[in-house]
Design a protein around this motif. Structure first.
Motif, PDB file in Angstrom:
ATOM      1  N   GLY A 186       1.082  -1.270  -0.016  1.00 48.93           N
ATOM      2  CA  GLY A 186      -0.181   0.362  -0.288  1.00 48.93           C
ATOM      3  C   GLY A 186       0.856   1.534  -0.327  1.00 48.93           C
ATOM      4  O   GLY A 186       0.209   2.403   0.421  1.00 48.93           O
ATOM      5  N   PHE A 187       2.216   1.214  -0.410  1.00 52.94           N
ATOM      6  CA  PHE A 187       2.778   2.453  -0.304  1.00 52.94           C
ATOM      7  C   PHE A 187       2.592   2.937  -1.345  1.00 52.94           C
ATOM      8  O   PHE A 187       2.521   2.629  -2.322  1.00 52.94           O
ATOM      9  CB  PHE A 187       4.696   2.044  -0.587  1.00 52.94           C
ATOM     10  CG  PHE A 187       4.629   1.523   0.803  1.00 52.94           C
ATOM     11  CD1 PHE A 187       3.742   1.411   1.924  1.00 52.94           C
ATOM     12  CD2 PHE A 187       6.562   0.800   1.255  1.00 52.94           C
ATOM     13  CE1 PHE A 187       4.487   0.602   3.370  1.00 52.94           C
ATOM     14  CE2 PHE A 187       6.615   0.726   3.169  1.00 52.94           C
ATOM     15  CZ  PHE A 187       5.787   0.200   4.147  1.00 52.94           C
ATOM     16  N   ASP A 188       2.999   4.299  -1.083  1.00 50.53           N
ATOM     17  CA  ASP A 188       2.729   5.442  -3.084  1.00 50.53           C
ATOM     18  C   ASP A 188       4.351   5.179  -3.480  1.00 50.53           C
ATOM     19  O   ASP A 188       5.143   4.439  -3.105  1.00 50.53           O
ATOM     20  CB  ASP A 188       2.848   6.017  -2.588  1.00 50.53           C
ATOM     21  CG  ASP A 188       1.125   7.179  -2.008  1.00 50.53           C
ATOM     22  OD1 ASP A 188       0.998   6.531  -2.055  1.00 50.53           O
ATOM     23  OD2 ASP A 188       1.417   8.607  -1.349  1.00 50.53           O
ATOM     24  N   TYR A 189       4.205   5.088  -4.790  1.00 46.91           N
ATOM     25  CA  TYR A 189       5.016   5.006  -5.820  1.00 46.91           C
ATOM     26  C   TYR A 189       5.716   6.519  -5.621  1.00 46.91           C
ATOM     27  O   TYR A 189       5.522   7.651  -6.276  1.00 46.91           O
ATOM     28  CB  TYR A 189       4.770   4.375  -7.104  1.00 46.91           C
ATOM     29  CG  TYR A 189       5.403   4.427  -8.775  1.00 46.91           C
ATOM     30  CD1 TYR A 189       6.406   3.754  -8.990  1.00 46.91           C
ATOM     31  CD2 TYR A 189       6.217   6.805  -9.232  1.00 46.91           C
ATOM     32  CE1 TYR A 189       7.195   4.186  -9.814  1.00 46.91           C
ATOM     33  CE2 TYR A 189       6.466   6.427  -9.883  1.00 46.91           C
ATOM     34  CZ  TYR A 189       7.603   5.804  -9.640  1.00 46.91           C
ATOM     35  OH  TYR A 189       8.627   5.413 -11.362  1.00 46.91           O
ATOM     36  N   PRO A 190       7.523   6.289  -5.530  1.00 49.46           N
ATOM     37  CA  PRO A 190       8.029   5.198  -5.992  1.00 49.46           C
ATOM     38  C   PRO A 190       8.526   4.909  -4.563  1.00 49.46           C
ATOM     39  O   PRO A 190       8.431   5.482  -4.063  1.00 49.46           O
ATOM     40  CB  PRO A 190       9.291   5.887  -5.979  1.00 49.46           C
ATOM     41  CG  PRO A 190       9.504   6.773  -6.083  1.00 49.46           C
ATOM     42  CD  PRO A 190       7.976   7.995  -5.987  1.00 49.46           C
ATOM     43  N   ALA A 191       8.693   3.903  -4.503  1.00 46.57           N
ATOM     44  CA  ALA A 191       8.376   2.839  -2.515  1.00 46.57           C
ATOM     45  C   ALA A 191      10.006   2.843  -2.313  1.00 46.57           C
ATOM     46  O   ALA A 191       9.939   2.663  -1.058  1.00 46.57           O
ATOM     47  CB  ALA A 191       7.794   1.631  -2.778  1.00 46.57           C
ATOM     48  N   GLY A 192      11.190   2.615  -2.812  1.00 41.44           N
ATOM     49  CA  GLY A 192      12.206   1.881  -2.299  1.00 41.44           C
ATOM     50  C   GLY A 192      12.856   2.825  -1.017  1.00 41.44           C
ATOM     51  O   GLY A 192      13.179   2.214  -0.584  1.00 41.44           O
ATOM     52  N   LEU A 241      -0.054  -6.873   7.621  1.00 44.57           N
ATOM     53  CA  LEU A 241      -0.824  -5.422   6.623  1.00 44.57           C
ATOM     54  C   LEU A 241      -2.027  -4.964   7.513  1.00 44.57           C
ATOM     55  O   LEU A 241      -2.773  -3.841   7.205  1.00 44.57           O
ATOM     56  CB  LEU A 241      -1.245  -5.591   5.653  1.00 44.57           C
ATOM     57  CG  LEU A 241       0.289  -5.756   4.646  1.00 44.57           C
ATOM     58  CD1 LEU A 241      -0.365  -6.151   3.181  1.00 44.57           C
ATOM     59  CD2 LEU A 241       1.331  -5.352   4.350  1.00 44.57           C
ATOM     60  N   GLY A 242      -1.907  -5.773   9.022  1.00 43.68           N
ATOM     61  CA  GLY A 242      -3.080  -4.246   9.755  1.00 43.68           C
ATOM     62  C   GLY A 242      -2.349  -3.568  10.321  1.00 43.68           C
ATOM     63  O   GLY A 242      -1.336  -2.444   9.599  1.00 43.68           O
ATOM     64  N   GLY A 243      -2.469  -2.723  12.085  1.00 44.01           N
ATOM     65  CA  GLY A 243      -1.946  -2.232  12.522  1.00 44.01           C
ATOM     66  C   GLY A 243      -1.333  -1.320  11.823  1.00 44.01           C
ATOM     67  O   GLY A 243      -2.302  -0.271  11.360  1.00 44.01           O
ATOM     68  N   CYS A 244      -0.450  -0.182  11.953  1.00 42.13           N
ATOM     69  CA  CYS A 244      -0.652   1.271  11.467  1.00 42.13           C
ATOM     70  C   CYS A 244       0.216   1.141  10.023  1.00 42.13           C
ATOM     71  O   CYS A 244       1.025   1.737   9.651  1.00 42.13           O
ATOM     72  CB  CYS A 244       1.001   2.236  12.914  1.00 42.13           C
ATOM     73  SG  CYS A 244       2.624   1.323  12.767  1.00 42.13           S
ATOM     74  N   VAL A 245      -0.378  -0.047   9.218  1.00 45.12           N
ATOM     75  CA  VAL A 245       0.595   0.389   8.247  1.00 45.12           C
ATOM     76  C   VAL A 245       0.247   1.597   7.318  1.00 45.12           C
ATOM     77  O   VAL A 245       0.884   2.057   6.001  1.00 45.12           O
ATOM     78  CB  VAL A 245      -0.057  -0.553   6.572  1.00 45.12           C
ATOM     79  CG1 VAL A 245       0.457  -0.683   5.993  1.00 45.12           C
ATOM     80  CG2 VAL A 245       1.316  -1.693   7.549  1.00 45.12           C
ATOM     81  N   LYS A 246      -1.161   1.664   7.144  1.00 45.84           N
ATOM     82  CA  LYS A 246      -1.608   3.191   6.444  1.00 45.84           C
ATOM     83  C   LYS A 246      -0.666   4.325   6.998  1.00 45.84           C
ATOM     84  O   LYS A 246      -0.773   5.656   5.989  1.00 45.84           O
ATOM     85  CB  LYS A 246      -3.031   3.812   7.296  1.00 45.84           C
ATOM     86  CG  LYS A 246      -4.058   2.614   6.362  1.00 45.84           C
ATOM     87  CD  LYS A 246      -5.358   3.622   6.031  1.00 45.84           C
ATOM     88  CE  LYS A 246      -6.449   3.358   5.210  1.00 45.84           C
ATOM     89  NZ  LYS A 246      -6.830   1.981   5.406  1.00 45.84           N
ATOM     90  N   GLU A 247      -0.414   4.375   8.908  1.00 40.58           N
ATOM     91  CA  GLU A 247       0.226   5.181   8.316  1.00 40.58           C
ATOM     92  C   GLU A 247       1.550   5.909   8.617  1.00 40.58           C
ATOM     93  O   GLU A 247       2.217   6.218   8.107  1.00 40.58           O
ATOM     94  CB  GLU A 247       0.829   5.372  10.192  1.00 40.58           C
ATOM     95  CG  GLU A 247       0.556   6.576  11.239  1.00 40.58           C
ATOM     96  CD  GLU A 247       1.064   6.678  12.542  1.00 40.58           C
ATOM     97  OE1 GLU A 247       1.511   6.984  13.190  1.00 40.58           O
ATOM     98  OE2 GLU A 247       0.121   6.012  12.781  1.00 40.58           O
ATOM     99  N   ILE A 248       2.501   3.618   8.547  1.00 44.33           N
ATOM    100  CA  ILE A 248       3.943   3.966   7.302  1.00 44.33           C
ATOM    101  C   ILE A 248       3.455   4.515   6.435  1.00 44.33           C
ATOM    102  O   ILE A 248       4.624   4.431   5.761  1.00 44.33           O
ATOM    103  CB  ILE A 248       3.708   2.745   7.710  1.00 44.33           C
ATOM    104  CG1 ILE A 248       3.928   1.670   9.080  1.00 44.33           C
ATOM    105  CG2 ILE A 248       4.845   2.536   6.707  1.00 44.33           C
ATOM    106  CD1 ILE A 248       4.652   0.629   9.018  1.00 44.33           C
TER     107      ILE A 248
END
Ligand code: KG4
Ligand code: ZN
Length: 380
Positions: A186-192, A241-248
């Motif tokens: 769920g990370f934006d591009y570019p994710a590296g 992929l639960g928890g604070c992944v949105k925040e990450i």
């Protein structure tokens, strides 16, 4: 001699001035925000954004140059203009190259088309002298690894216009694998960069992922299997992929280092660290084999050069520095702002090529992704 560099290969509009081999000024306008909405670069949008950016960026460059005491048309003049001619997005390249050709006509100066991939590897010459530019006994080739979003290429570099391709990605490039793995989280591009920062909070499990495509005797790379392994790992461990992944995924990458994390997030950091390790080790092993190949061919490399966006990756940098140390070679990786797309590398390459007497007519073409850039300079 003053060279203006123009870079519009992908989603960065950039201009820079290199004066006698030293970077004088550079400006980069990233389009990353415009493309992030779509999860990747949208070619049509990229061309339009370059078209909008170029004029104002040139005005801003002139003002920045003035701030450094370079008043164009008064105490100095542009001697040549270099534009990235590919490989890249065709429409985007056309905007930059047309701008460069028009300005060259207006100023009455020569224009040169620069290979964007070679420019990435030449960029470190702004900071350290590469052996192929040295004189006397220090002179010799360098081994160059270019690891970016679109390419993973190994070259023997004999000079600024003499690159021998030794190996390449046969499917996903290293940066593409980072970006696709990031997309699955769920990370934006570019994710590296985000993966790299998160990896810094995790521990490496060397067995989590395979180091791909090493059981062969060629110098090519294949990262698509590693990407699939990482995406499958996430699918099989849905709890990660639960928890604070949105925040990450929404915090600026730089702020992740201090984010409080629970058990699931730290396990996700372990996955990122293990992914980082697999990419870095693969690049190191194949680059080591390329150094052996250079030696066996009687043209031992005298330096190891690392470039491209993935050169910013902490594990990749460490692994490649280790390799250089093991071979007792200088390690040349450009500073972080020179790793990703920029115009300083184009202006510097143009300066090197112009100094060698290499020229292009106004009719040089742009080269789309996947095609080879011809070496069609004339000597003038
Ligand atoms: O060279 P570059 O700016 O653009 C081209 O592809 O030409 O490289 C961009 C790539 C992206 O895939 C991005 O995710 C990756 O470089 N990248 C990184 C890091 N910083 C940028 N990959 C891994 N770790 C990083 N720290
Ligand atoms: Zn690039």
């Amino acid at each position: 001699m003053l060279c203006l560099g123009v870079e519009t290969s992908c989603d960065e509009s950039a201009l820079a001035l290199v004066h006698d081999g030293e970077l004088a000024v550079e400006l980069v306008r990233s389009q990353a925000d415009a493309h992030a909405l779509f999860g990747g670069v949208v070619p049509e949008l990229a061309s339009r954004e370059h078209y909008r950016a170029m004029g104002p960026l040139y005005d801003a460059l002139l003002r920045a140059a003035e701030g450094k005491g370079l008043r164009l048309g008064e105490n100095c003049r542009i001697d040549c203009i270099a534009a990235a001619r590919g490989p890249g997005l065709l429409g985007s390249l056309l905007v930059g190259v047309s701008f460069a050709k028009a300005l060259a006509l207006a100023l009455g100066v020569p224009v040169l088309g620069v290979n964007h991939l070679h420019a990435h590897l030449l960029a470190s010459g702004l900071e350290h002298q590469p052996p192929f530019l040295a004189a006397g006994p220090d002179h010799g080739p360098a081994l160059g690894l270019l690891a970016s979003g679109g390419h993973t290429h190994l070259y023997r570099i004999n000079g600024p216009d003499d690159f021998i391709l030794m190996g390449r990605s046969i499917d996903d490039a290293a940066g593409e694998a980072f970006d696709k793995f990031g997309k699955a989280m769920g990370f934006d591009y570019p994710a590296g960069q985000r993966i790299d920062v998160l990896a810094g909070r995790g521990r490496v499990d060397r067995k989590m992922f395979p180091c791909p495509y090493l059981e062969n005797d060629n110098l090519d790379f294949s990262f698509s299997g590693l990407k699939t392994a990482a995406v499958s790992y996430l699918a099989a461990h849905g709890d990660l992929l639960g928890g604070c992944v949105k925040e990450i995924s929404s915090l600026p990458a730089g702020e992740l280092a201090g984010l409080p994390m629970g058990e699931a997030e730290l396990r996700l950091a372990d996955v990122c660290a293990s992914f980082n390790f697999a990419v870095a080790r693969t690049l190191k092993v194949k680059s080591g084999r390329a150094l052996e190949r250079c030696r066996a061919d009687g043209a031992p490399a005298k330096a190891l050069v690392l470039a491209g966006g993935v050169a910013a990756n902490s594990a990749v940098r460490t692994a490649m520095r280790e390799l250089a140390d093991e071979w007792n070679l200088p390690f040349m990786a450009p500073s972080f702002q020179l790793c990703t797309d920029n115009a300083a590398m184009i202006a510097y390459s143009g300066w090197l090529l112009h100094r060698k007497g290499l020229r292009h007519g106004l009719d040089f073409s742009v080269i789309p992704r996947g095609r080879n850039v011809p070496r069609d300079y004339t000597v003038g």
